[in-house]
Scaffold this active site. Structure first.
Site, mmCIF file in Angstrom:
data_model
loop_
_atom_site.group_PDB
_atom_site.id
_atom_site.type_symbol
_atom_site.label_atom_id
_atom_site.label_comp_id
_atom_site.label_asym_id
_atom_site.label_seq_id
_atom_site.Cartn_x
_atom_site.Cartn_y
_atom_site.Cartn_z
ATOM 1 N N GLY A 25 0.841 -1.204 0.000
ATOM 2 C CA GLY A 25 0.000 0.000 0.000
ATOM 3 C C GLY A 25 0.862 1.234 0.000
ATOM 4 O O GLY A 25 2.062 1.165 -0.303
ATOM 5 N N ASN A 26 0.277 2.368 0.313
ATOM 6 C CA ASN A 26 1.067 3.590 0.452
ATOM 7 C C ASN A 26 0.428 4.468 1.524
ATOM 8 O O ASN A 26 -0.612 4.117 2.085
ATOM 9 C CB ASN A 26 1.202 4.313 -0.892
ATOM 10 C CG ASN A 26 -0.145 4.668 -1.491
ATOM 11 O OD1 ASN A 26 -0.908 5.426 -0.905
ATOM 12 N ND2 ASN A 26 -0.461 4.078 -2.648
ATOM 13 N N TYR A 27 1.052 5.604 1.813
ATOM 14 C CA TYR A 27 0.622 6.422 2.956
ATOM 15 C C TYR A 27 -0.550 7.368 2.656
ATOM 16 O O TYR A 27 -0.912 8.177 3.494
ATOM 17 C CB TYR A 27 1.802 7.261 3.464
ATOM 18 C CG TYR A 27 2.905 6.437 4.063
ATOM 19 C CD1 TYR A 27 2.664 5.635 5.180
ATOM 20 C CD2 TYR A 27 4.186 6.448 3.526
ATOM 21 C CE1 TYR A 27 3.670 4.869 5.739
ATOM 22 C CE2 TYR A 27 5.198 5.682 4.076
ATOM 23 C CZ TYR A 27 4.939 4.897 5.182
ATOM 24 O OH TYR A 27 5.929 4.136 5.736
#
Ligand code: C5P
Length: 398
Positions: A206-208
């Site tokens: 995923g990412n932030y």
């Protein structure tokens, strides 16, 4: 927020009237001048003394009080907005049929302002055909109906019919005042948030991204009058306005599948999501065990949703994308704008403290295919969203 606004709160005989006390407090706190009109039976549920103390105004409950005629026409004309909360089944039926046997009815029939109602009733009453018919009559009069909630009801039953919470009603009031018309009739698609690419049942890539920017853009477009569908990846954010349609997805693939059928149909699309560029080639159905001291994951590219939208862009469609660059920022963003065949790109920088993922503020530059460049200095994501939307409006109507 509501300063200079005159709001008339109508209260009818329902146990949910206790929530009107909180609603009046919220309206007064938001700066509105509030007056109250109630049906005689509402007085059995909430005292006029409490209401008049909270709104610092007289409360009207009879057409004639101590030999004085209460001027319902004046009250109906005084208000910028008439909000009837709670709206009982009985008052709903009277409103739908133009009855005038109490002051609230008289004010309703003579009101020249917008009317918003928040129904409250038991589930069986809520589902009765006559209630449905009366509600659709109110809609045909141009009144706004705040949807009921589901939960515990005064009867002890559990179901639909609960009056909306005061915070939600406040939101509707704000909307009734401030929703603009510059984008009315426009269909809009917004993507937001990260995507999660499954490795196995417990792990993902995923990412932030928090979704804050995309949610704020969807809200700004909605408040400019557009019909908005927001497709978001996993995000904790909640929408302020119930009028925005929302679809929650997990992966890039799901986001693409949801967006694809709409690409050719919308007038405006804002692709704000931080879609994962790669996804595991194999999605394990069982948890990967720690067999060795290293694990090789093979990744494959995801579908570039924005590029797909750009490839099938129609003449009158306006498409805006986002770019997060860490080097040669402007050149890369402009190259992306061309390559993806879109109208404008919002360049996010990771260099500015307080901008980018997770935080409530952002600092961006908008670059358009027409050669326009606009910097939006560090400010709240909500203000940045408003500036992006006014940029889109300027470009559309230039
Ligand atoms: O090419 P890059 O990922 O930097 O482009 C970012 C822009 O493209 C953003 O607007 C993002 O929402 C969109 N995008 C997309 N689908 C992808 C990757 C990016 O819609 N798979």
């Amino acid at each position: 927020m509501l300063s200079d606004k005159k709001i008339l709160v109508g209260i009818t005989g329902s146990i949910a009237a206790y929530k009107s006390i909180l609603l009046i407090r919220l309206l007064v706190k938001a700066g509105a001048e509030v007056k109250v009109v109630m049906t005689p039976s509402a007085k059995s549920f909430v005292s006029p003394l409490v209401l008049s103390t909270l709104c610092k105004n007289s409360v009207f409950s009879e057409l004639v009080e101590s030999d004085q005629w209460a001027n319902h026409v004046e009250l109906g004309r005084w208000a910028d907005l008439f909000i009837i909360a709670p709206l009982s089944c009985n008052t709903l039926a009277k409103m739908a049929n133009g009855l005038c046997d109490n002051i609230l009815q008289a004010v309703y029939l003579s009101a020249t302002c917008a009317v918003v109602v928040a129904p409250a009733m038991d589930e069986d009453m809520w589902h009765h055909l006559s209630t449905k018919k009366n509600l659709s009559t109110l809609l045909s009069y141009g009144n706004t109906i705040i949807p009921v909630g589901k939960g515990e009801l005064a009867s002890g039953l559990f179901g639909e019919g609960r009056m909306a919470e005061p915070e939600e009603i406040l939101q509707f009031c704000t909307e009734a005042f401030f929703r603009g018309i510059s984008l009315s009739g426009k269909k809009v698609l917004v993507t937001a948030g990260p995507t999660y690419e499954s490795i196995d049942p417990v792990r993902f890539i995923g990412n932030y991204s928090s979704g804050k920017m995309g949610f704020a853009i969807a809200e700004s477009l909605y408040m400019a009058g557009a019909e908005v569908l927001l497709i978001t990846g996993p995000s904790q954010e909640q929408l302020l306005y119930k009028g925005i349609k929302i679809l929650r997805v997990i992966s890039a693939d799901e986001m693409y599948e949801s967006a694809a059928p709409l690409m050719g149909q919308v007038d405006i699309a804002v692709y704000c999501a931080a879609v994962a560029d790669f996804t595991p080639s194999i999605k394990h159905t069982e948890k990967i065990k720690k067999h060795s001291d290293h694990l090789l994951l093979e990744l494959q590219p995801t579908i570039d949703i924005l590029a797909m939208a750009g490839a099938q862009k129609k003449t009158n469609q306006y498409i805006l994308g986002f770019a997060l660059e860490t080097e040669n920022e402007k050149e890369n963003a402009l190259a992306k704008l061309k390559r993806k065949n879109i109208d404008a790109i919002v360049l996010n920088s990771l260099r500015t403290v307080g901008a980018g993922f997770g935080v409530d503020t952002n600092d961006v530059t908008i670059l358009s295919a027409n050669g326009v460049e606009k910097n939006i200095a560090l400010q709240s994501k909500k203000s940045v969203a408003a500036a992006i939307v006014s940029f889109i409006i300027d470009e559309l109507y230039a």
